[in-house]
Motif scaffolding. Structure first.
Motif, PDB file in Angstrom:
ATOM      1  N   ALA A   1      54.771  26.021  51.667  1.00  0.00           N
ATOM      2  CA  ALA A   1      55.769  25.596  52.643  1.00  0.00           C
ATOM      3  C   ALA A   1      56.823  26.664  52.916  1.00  0.00           C
ATOM      4  CB  ALA A   1      56.451  24.310  52.176  1.00  0.00           C
ATOM      5  N   SER A   2      57.055  27.563  51.957  1.00  0.00           N
ATOM      6  CA  SER A   2      58.080  28.586  52.144  1.00  0.00           C
ATOM      7  C   SER A   2      57.569  29.956  51.702  1.00  0.00           C
ATOM      8  CB  SER A   2      59.338  28.246  51.332  1.00  0.00           C
ATOM      9  OG  SER A   2      59.085  28.368  49.944  1.00  0.00           O
ATOM     10  N   LYS A   3      58.197  30.981  52.235  1.00  0.00           N
ATOM     11  CA  LYS A   3      57.855  32.346  51.848  1.00  0.00           C
ATOM     12  C   LYS A   3      58.130  32.551  50.362  1.00  0.00           C
ATOM     13  CE  LYS A   3      58.832  37.176  52.969  1.00  0.00           C
ATOM     14  NZ  LYS A   3      59.602  38.080  53.840  1.00  0.00           N
ATOM     15  N   ALA A   4      59.243  32.022  49.880  1.00  0.00           N
ATOM     16  CA  ALA A   4      59.592  32.175  48.458  1.00  0.00           C
ATOM     17  C   ALA A   4      58.507  31.590  47.556  1.00  0.00           C
ATOM     18  CB  ALA A   4      60.936  31.521  48.168  1.00  0.00           C
ATOM     19  N   SER A   5      57.949  30.457  47.939  1.00  0.00           N
ATOM     20  CA  SER A   5      56.881  29.849  47.147  1.00  0.00           C
ATOM     21  C   SER A   5      55.625  30.705  47.157  1.00  0.00           C
ATOM     22  CB  SER A   5      56.557  28.447  47.667  1.00  0.00           C
ATOM     23  OG  SER A   5      57.642  27.580  47.466  1.00  0.00           O
ATOM     24  N   ALA A   6      55.311  31.288  48.300  1.00  0.00           N
ATOM     25  CA  ALA A   6      54.142  32.172  48.388  1.00  0.00           C
ATOM     26  C   ALA A   6      54.332  33.411  47.523  1.00  0.00           C
ATOM     27  CB  ALA A   6      53.885  32.564  49.840  1.00  0.00           C
ATOM     28  N   VAL A   7      55.527  33.984  47.548  1.00  0.00           N
ATOM     29  CA  VAL A   7      55.820  35.151  46.716  1.00  0.00           C
ATOM     30  C   VAL A   7      55.742  34.766  45.237  1.00  0.00           C
ATOM     31  CG1 VAL A   7      57.608  36.820  46.081  1.00  0.00           C
ATOM     32  CG2 VAL A   7      57.145  36.342  48.490  1.00  0.00           C
ATOM     33  N   ASN A   8      56.187  33.562  44.884  1.00  0.00           N
ATOM     34  CA  ASN A   8      56.047  33.087  43.507  1.00  0.00           C
ATOM     35  C   ASN A   8      54.573  32.985  43.121  1.00  0.00           C
ATOM     36  OD1 ASN A   8      58.782  32.892  42.952  1.00  0.00           O
ATOM     37  ND2 ASN A   8      58.904  30.737  43.497  1.00  0.00           N
ATOM     38  N   GLY A   9      53.725  32.563  44.047  1.00  0.00           N
ATOM     39  CA  GLY A   9      52.280  32.511  43.798  1.00  0.00           C
ATOM     40  C   GLY A   9      51.715  33.895  43.528  1.00  0.00           C
ATOM     41  N   ILE A  10      52.141  34.872  44.305  1.00  0.00           N
ATOM     42  CA  ILE A  10      51.721  36.266  44.085  1.00  0.00           C
ATOM     43  C   ILE A  10      52.179  36.730  42.707  1.00  0.00           C
ATOM     44  CG2 ILE A  10      52.104  38.657  44.806  1.00  0.00           C
ATOM     45  CD1 ILE A  10      52.239  37.562  47.719  1.00  0.00           C
ATOM     46  N   ASP A  11      53.433  36.460  42.376  1.00  0.00           N
ATOM     47  CA  ASP A  11      53.964  36.862  41.071  1.00  0.00           C
ATOM     48  C   ASP A  11      53.191  36.203  39.929  1.00  0.00           C
ATOM     49  OD1 ASP A  11      55.841  38.502  42.271  1.00  0.00           O
ATOM     50  OD2 ASP A  11      57.466  37.038  42.102  1.00  0.00           O
ATOM     51  N   SER A  12      52.782  34.956  40.120  1.00  0.00           N
ATOM     52  CA  SER A  12      52.009  34.262  39.102  1.00  0.00           C
ATOM     53  C   SER A  12      50.664  34.934  38.865  1.00  0.00           C
ATOM     54  CB  SER A  12      51.798  32.802  39.512  1.00  0.00           C
ATOM     55  OG  SER A  12      51.017  32.131  38.555  1.00  0.00           O
ATOM     56  N   VAL A  13      49.996  35.326  39.938  1.00  0.00           N
ATOM     57  CA  VAL A  13      48.718  36.028  39.797  1.00  0.00           C
ATOM     58  C   VAL A  13      48.932  37.353  39.075  1.00  0.00           C
ATOM     59  CG1 VAL A  13      46.859  37.188  41.070  1.00  0.00           C
ATOM     60  CG2 VAL A  13      47.641  34.935  41.775  1.00  0.00           C
ATOM     61  N   ARG A  14      49.955  38.075  39.459  1.00  0.00           N
ATOM     62  CA  ARG A  14      50.253  39.350  38.803  1.00  0.00           C
ATOM     63  C   ARG A  14      50.515  39.170  37.307  1.00  0.00           C
ATOM     64  NH1 ARG A  14      54.301  41.879  43.325  1.00  0.00           N
ATOM     65  NH2 ARG A  14      52.730  43.103  44.434  1.00  0.00           N
ATOM     66  N   THR A  15      51.214  38.113  36.947  1.00  0.00           N
ATOM     67  CA  THR A  15      51.593  37.867  35.557  1.00  0.00           C
ATOM     68  C   THR A  15      50.433  37.331  34.724  1.00  0.00           C
ATOM     69  OG1 THR A  15      53.870  37.396  36.199  1.00  0.00           O
ATOM     70  CG2 THR A  15      53.157  36.551  34.066  1.00  0.00           C
ATOM     71  N   ASN A  16      49.692  36.381  35.262  1.00  0.00           N
ATOM     72  CA  ASN A  16      48.701  35.655  34.477  1.00  0.00           C
ATOM     73  C   ASN A  16      47.286  36.215  34.534  1.00  0.00           C
ATOM     74  OD1 ASN A  16      50.372  33.434  33.464  1.00  0.00           O
ATOM     75  ND2 ASN A  16      50.635  32.984  35.625  1.00  0.00           N
ATOM     76  N   ALA A  17      46.936  36.940  35.565  1.00  0.00           N
ATOM     77  CA  ALA A  17      45.556  37.386  35.720  1.00  0.00           C
ATOM     78  C   ALA A  17      45.114  38.491  34.770  1.00  0.00           C
ATOM     79  CB  ALA A  17      45.298  37.798  37.161  1.00  0.00           C
ATOM     80  N   PRO A  18      45.973  39.412  34.339  1.00  0.00           N
ATOM     81  CA  PRO A  18      45.477  40.511  33.492  1.00  0.00           C
ATOM     82  C   PRO A  18      44.756  40.045  32.227  1.00  0.00           C
ATOM     83  CG  PRO A  18      47.690  41.001  34.222  1.00  0.00           C
ATOM     84  CD  PRO A  18      47.381  39.578  34.635  1.00  0.00           C
ATOM     85  N   ASP A  19      45.159  38.916  31.677  1.00  0.00           N
ATOM     86  CA  ASP A  19      44.541  38.418  30.450  1.00  0.00           C
ATOM     87  C   ASP A  19      43.726  37.154  30.683  1.00  0.00           C
ATOM     88  OD1 ASP A  19      45.730  40.476  28.909  1.00  0.00           O
ATOM     89  OD2 ASP A  19      47.594  39.330  28.817  1.00  0.00           O
ATOM     90  N   ALA A  20      43.423  36.852  31.932  1.00  0.00           N
ATOM     91  CA  ALA A  20      42.712  35.623  32.241  1.00  0.00           C
ATOM     92  C   ALA A  20      41.303  35.664  31.646  1.00  0.00           C
ATOM     93  CB  ALA A  20      42.635  35.414  33.754  1.00  0.00           C
ATOM     94  N   GLU A  21      40.936  34.533  31.044  1.00  0.00           N
ATOM     95  CA  GLU A  21      39.615  34.391  30.447  1.00  0.00           C
ATOM     96  C   GLU A  21      38.585  34.193  31.549  1.00  0.00           C
ATOM     97  OE1 GLU A  21      37.439  31.372  27.256  1.00  0.00           O
ATOM     98  OE2 GLU A  21      39.495  30.998  27.880  1.00  0.00           O
ATOM     99  N   VAL A  22      37.392  34.722  31.361  1.00  0.00           N
ATOM    100  CA  VAL A  22      36.277  34.491  32.265  1.00  0.00           C
ATOM    101  C   VAL A  22      35.402  33.417  31.629  1.00  0.00           C
ATOM    102  CG1 VAL A  22      34.237  35.473  33.370  1.00  0.00           C
ATOM    103  CG2 VAL A  22      36.333  36.848  33.136  1.00  0.00           C
ATOM    104  N   VAL A  23      35.212  32.311  32.335  1.00  0.00           N
ATOM    105  CA  VAL A  23      34.437  31.195  31.806  1.00  0.00           C
ATOM    106  C   VAL A  23      33.267  30.936  32.738  1.00  0.00           C
ATOM    107  CG1 VAL A  23      34.525  28.763  31.202  1.00  0.00           C
ATOM    108  CG2 VAL A  23      36.535  30.186  30.837  1.00  0.00           C
ATOM    109  N   GLU A  24      32.062  30.977  32.181  1.00  0.00           N
ATOM    110  CA  GLU A  24      30.878  30.680  32.977  1.00  0.00           C
ATOM    111  C   GLU A  24      30.637  29.174  32.942  1.00  0.00           C
ATOM    112  OE1 GLU A  24      26.108  31.656  33.169  1.00  0.00           O
ATOM    113  OE2 GLU A  24      27.401  32.807  31.828  1.00  0.00           O
TER     114      GLU A  24
END
Length: 60
Positions: A34-57
């Protein structure tokens, strides 16, 4: 060339982003926000959480 996030407003007025690889291919697409700030928070979340994200088959 490094990847990048592209941020835009869709036809319905929601903010969205794509993560593009260095070759320009879209490798992730967001939900609508709904807002640009929320979208930027989504980007920040991916940046923060993805480096160590587990791969699950998932087997069917």
């Amino acid at each position: 060339m490094a990847g990048k996030f592209e941020l835009w407003v869709d036809k319905g007025g929601d903010w969205r982003w794509n993560l593009k690889a260095g070759n320009g291919q879209v490798i992730a697409t967001s939900q609508g926000y709904a807002s640009k700030a929320s979208a930027v928070n989504g980007i920040d979340s991916v940046r923060t959480n993805a480096p160590d994200a587990e791969v699950v088959e998932i087997e069917k």
